[in-house]
Design a protein around this motif. Structure first.
Motif, PDB file in Angstrom:
ATOM      1  N   SER B 113      -1.016   2.540   0.252  1.00 21.21           N
ATOM      2  CA  SER B 113      -0.088   3.665   0.423  1.00 21.21           C
ATOM      3  C   SER B 113       1.308   3.108   0.674  1.00 21.21           C
ATOM      4  O   SER B 113       1.848   3.187   1.773  1.00 21.21           O
ATOM      5  CB  SER B 113      -0.543   4.539   1.589  1.00 21.21           C
ATOM      6  N   GLN B 116       4.725  -0.861   2.796  1.00 21.48           N
ATOM      7  CA  GLN B 116       4.620  -1.025   4.260  1.00 21.48           C
ATOM      8  C   GLN B 116       3.150  -1.128   4.657  1.00 21.48           C
ATOM      9  O   GLN B 116       2.793  -1.941   5.508  1.00 21.48           O
ATOM     10  CB  GLN B 116       5.283   0.152   4.992  1.00 21.48           C
ATOM     11  N   GLN B 117       2.296  -0.331   4.048  1.00 21.34           N
ATOM     12  CA  GLN B 117       0.877  -0.444   4.373  1.00 21.34           C
ATOM     13  C   GLN B 117       0.333  -1.794   3.915  1.00 21.34           C
ATOM     14  O   GLN B 117      -0.469  -2.409   4.627  1.00 21.34           O
ATOM     15  CB  GLN B 117       0.052   0.681   3.749  1.00 21.34           C
ATOM     16  N   GLU B 120       1.337  -4.228   6.542  1.00 23.08           N
ATOM     17  CA  GLU B 120       0.624  -4.093   7.807  1.00 23.08           C
ATOM     18  C   GLU B 120      -0.828  -4.514   7.639  1.00 23.08           C
ATOM     19  O   GLU B 120      -1.424  -5.083   8.559  1.00 23.08           O
ATOM     20  CB  GLU B 120       0.731  -2.647   8.320  1.00 23.08           C
ATOM     21  N   ALA B 146       5.640  -4.728  11.828  1.00 30.09           N
ATOM     22  CA  ALA B 146       4.205  -4.999  11.697  1.00 30.09           C
ATOM     23  C   ALA B 146       3.822  -6.240  12.506  1.00 30.09           C
ATOM     24  O   ALA B 146       2.811  -6.247  13.215  1.00 30.09           O
ATOM     25  CB  ALA B 146       3.830  -5.176  10.225  1.00 30.09           C
TER      26      ALA B 146
END
Lengths: 413, 413
Positions: B113, B116-117, B120, B146
Motif C-alpha cells: 500500500s 511507505q508501507q 515500514e 519507520a
C-alpha cells in the motif's frame, strides 16, 4: 574493480543468511490465506475463507461511483490525503454509528485499510512482548496472528451460546492485569455466537471498573438474519470500548476500507501509527465508499445481503442434516458468515481435511482459532461465498468424508 | 445492575490512563503530515509536501480504467485477493524492472500500500530495537519515522554531489555491523542528489562482500529531466539490493500502490508481514494500475510529468535567483520533486518558517531529514505540486522573509 566483476561475482550475497528479526523469521503463514490459494483451483468448493458472495457486489453502482467521484472531486480523489481518513467519510461513519446508538463524531473515527489493519494497529498501540490480552475461546484467527506477531500472552475465557462467560472475567483481570479484552461480540468468527445483552452489560461494567479497554471487533453485526438488533458494546460502554468496523462484508473487501471508533483523546496515537505504517487509507476507494453511502444505497444493499446469506445458512444447515453423520454438531448463527462444527471427541479435523481436499472441498480447522493449538475436533464452515449449488455439493462431499472416516459415521449415511 | 447505571457511571473509564506501548506513546507526529494540514488552508502556497502535480493525474483515463476493470474482471476487482498482490500486476511490475536491466520475475514482487508501507515492512523484517541502519545524511523523513518507530540506531554517511561517500562505508560496516544500508540513490529526497555510477558499483561491491542488504528506496528515478538514465543499484547488485517502488509519483498517490522487489527466497517473510498487517493491497486500485499499464499509457504519461516537473524546477530556480539572497545555496537536481536549500551557517530554518507561515508559504525544515536533529540551516522545497504562478509568488514571499531576517539578506534584494 569494474562493474562487470561486481555483477558476476557478487561477493557473499546470501539473503537467507540476512539477520531478520526473530519474531518475523518465525512467523507462520496464515492457514486461511494459504487455504485461499488452494481454494482458487478449478473444481474446488471452498467453505474455508471468509469471503463475501461475489455475486452480491454492486458492480454497476460502483462503476457509477467511480465516474461520480472523478467528476465531483477530480484530482482530490487520487491525491495524498489525511492520515485519519477523508473527512466526509469519517463523518458518514460517525453518523452511521450514531444511528446504532453509538455517540460518535468525526474525531472518534480513523479510516484503516480494512479491519485487519485496525486490529493490528490496536495491537501495536497496546501490546509489548509478554503483555496479556483476554480473548474468547475460540477467537478470530486474524487477531491471533496480530497478537502472536507482537508476542502477546493469552488468557482465555470460555463461551456458551450466550457468548463469553463474563462471570469468570473479574478474577482473570485481577490475576493477570491484561492490556486488552478482545471480543467479537456479534455473530462471532468462528463460532457464530452472539453475546447476550446481560453479558454485554456486565462486560462493560467490569471493564469500566478496571479501566481495561474492550476491543469489539465488529464486522458482522449488520448482517442479521433474525430477531431484533442487539445493543452494541460500544453503545453500552462508550469510551471503554474501541470498536473496529469494515465495509468488507457490507460492500466489498477489495476496497480495503475499515475503521477504528475510539475515544477522541487517544486517536492521535492511532493517527501516528497510521502515518508510519502507510500514510493513509486508499483515497480513491474511500471516495467510492462515500459516494455509495451518499447515494443512500448501503442500507438496501445490506438488506439484500442479509436475505442472501440467511438463505445460504438455511441451505447449508439443511444439507448438513441430510449428509453429515449426526455425531457432527453445529451452531445455528443468527447472522454473519460462519457455522462452527464439532466432531466427536478424539476426532482430528486436521486429518480429515486431507480427505476433504482429495474430495476438492475445504474448511478451516478449529485449531486455527485456538491460540493454544487445541480445538482438534472443531472446524469452521463459511456459507456466504459459495453458490447454492456448491453449498449442497460441498456438504455432500464432506458428508462422504465424515461418513467414511468418523467412528460410526457410515451408519448415519 | 441495569444497563442505564453502567452508561451513566462508566466506572473509572479513563483512556488517557490506558497502558500504551511506550514507543507508540512517544511517537511524534510527522512534521510533513502536520504541515499538510496547514498547507491545505486557503491562500497558503505549499512547497512542503512531496505531492505530485494534481493537474497531471489522468482523470479521464482512470475513469475508463475503472469501467474497464469492472467489465473485465467483475467481482474479482472487489474481492479479497492474494497477499503478494494480484499476479498480472506483479508480472507487469517485474516486466518494467527487466526493461531497466533488473532481472525480475513475479516471485520477486510484493505489492504494497504505497512505498511507505514497503519501507515500514522492510524495517519490521530487519530491525529490532538497537539494530543499526546505515543511512545517507540527510535522509528521507518517512524512513526516519519507520526506523525510529522500531528504535533503530543510526550510522550516517555523508554525501557530496555524487551521493553517499562510499569510501567511508566499509569502516562503518566493520565497526557497527549494520542490519541494513538505506539509500535513496536517485534524485534523493530531500537533497535531489543522484549517486554517481562508480559509487553505485563500489556500494554494491562492499555490501555484497559483507552480505548486508541495501534498501534502495526508488520512487523518483523515472522522473528524469536530463542526461541518460543511470543504471540502478538493483541492476548492478542483484539480490544484495531490495528495491522499493511506487506508482505514487508516476500515476497517483491516492491509489496507494507500491512494491518491494527483493530476492525470491525471502519474499515469503514479507508476505507474512503483509498478511498480519492488512491482508493485501487494495484489489480495486491494483486493477486500475494494471489496466493503465496494459493500455500502454504509463510511459507517455511519465514523459508528460517529466516535461512538467522539469519546467517547474527551472522556474523555481529562476525565481530563487531573482528573489533569494545570494547567501542561500540550492542544489540543481536532474530529476525528482525537490530542491535542497542551505542557509548561511548559524541561521535557523525553523525560526524562519514562522515568518514564512505568516507570509502563507511553507517548506520542510532540514532537521526533519537528520535523525540526529541537526541540519538547522537547511530546508527542502517541493516544486512538483504548486502551479507556475504559485511557484513564482511563493518564492517571492520566501525571498521577502529571507531578505528581512537573514544576515545581509536585505542587501541582495
Amino acid at each position: 574493480m569494474s562493474a562487470e566483476i561486481v555483477m558476476e561475482k557478487p561477493g557473499k550475497t546470501s539473503p537467507k543468511d540476512w539477520r531478520f528479526t526473530p519474531h518475523v523469521a518465525e512467523l507462520e503463514a496464515s492457514i486461511i490465506r494459504e487455504m485461499l490459494k488452494f481454494s482458487s483451483l478449478p473444481g474446488v468448493i471452498s467453505f474455508a475463507g471468509g469471503l463475501p458472495a461475489p455475486e452480491m457486489f454492486p458492480l454497476e453502482e460502483m462503476k457509477t461511483s467511480c465516474a461520480n467521484i472523478i467528476d465531483r472531486y477530480g484530482s482530490d480523489s487520487m491525491q495524498y490525503s489525511l492520515s485519519m481518513g477523508i473527512t466526509p467519510l469519517r463523518e458518514a461513519i460517525a453518523a452511521r454509528a450514531n444511528e446504532r446508538g453509538i455517540k460518535s463524531v468525526c474525531a472518534n473515527i480513523l479510516v484503516t485499510s480494512g479491519a485487519q489493519q485496525a486490529l493490528e494497529m490496536v495491537t501495536r498501540v497496546f501490546i509489548d512482548p509478554g503483555d496479556v490480552v483476554i480473548t474468547e475461546y475460540p477467537t478470530y484467527v486474524g487477531a491471533i496472528q496480530a497478537f502472536n506477531y507482537h508476542r502477546a500472552t493469552y488468557e482465555y475465557v470460555s463461551m456458551d451460546s450466550d457468548g463469553m462467560l463474563v462471570d469468570q472475567l473479574e478474577e482473570r483481570i485481577e490475576r493477570c492485569n491484561p492490556k486488552l479484552i478482545y471480543i467479537v461480540s456479534t455473530y462471532q468468527n468462528p463460532s457464530g455466537i452472539t453475546m447476550a445483552l446481560p453479558r454485554r452489560r456486565k462486560l462493560v461494567d467490569i471493564a469500566s471498573r478496571h479501566n481495561i479497554p474492550i476491543i469489539d471487533d465488529d464486522p458482522y453485526s449488520e448482517l442479521r438474519f433474525e430477531g431484533d438488533p442487539i445493543t452494541s458494546l460500544k453503545a453500552l460502554g462508550g469510551d471503554i470500548v474501541i470498536s473496529l468496523g469494515t465495509f468488507s462484508k457490507l460492500l466489498a473487501p477489495g476496497l480495503r476500507i475499515g475503521w477504528i471508533n475510539g475515544p477522541s483523546e487517544i486517536m492521535p496515537l492511532f493517527e501516528r501509527v497510521k502515518q508510519v505504517s502507510d500514510l493513509h487509507a486508499n483515497t480513491f476507494t474511500q471516495y467510492m465508499v462515500l459516494d455509495f453511502l451518499e447515494r443512500g444505497l448501503l442500507d438496501g444493499h445490506i438488506d439484500n445481503i442479509r436475505a442472501d446469506y440467511s438463505a445460504k445458512r438455511d441451505l447449508m444447515i439443511k444439507a448438513i442434516k441430510e449428509y453429515f453423520p449426526q455425531s457432527v454438531k453445529i451452531t445455528h448463527p443468527a447472522g454473519g458468515l460462519f457455522l462452527w462444527c464439532e466432531l466427536p471427541e478424539g476426532c482430528d479435523a486436521r486429518e480429515l481435511l486431507d480427505y476433504a481436499i482429495e474430495e476438492k472441498v475445504t474448511y478451516v480447522v478449529g485449531k486455527a482459532f485456538h491460540p493454544d493449538g487445541s480445538g482438534e475436533n472443531t472446524f469452521r464452515l463459511n456459507f456466504s461465498n459459495a453458490s447454492h449449488e456448491s453449498i449442497v455439493e460441498g456438504i455432500k462431499r464432506l458428508g462422504r468424508v465424515f461418513g467414511a472416516h468418523l467412528p460410526g459415521g457410515e451408519m448415519s449415511q
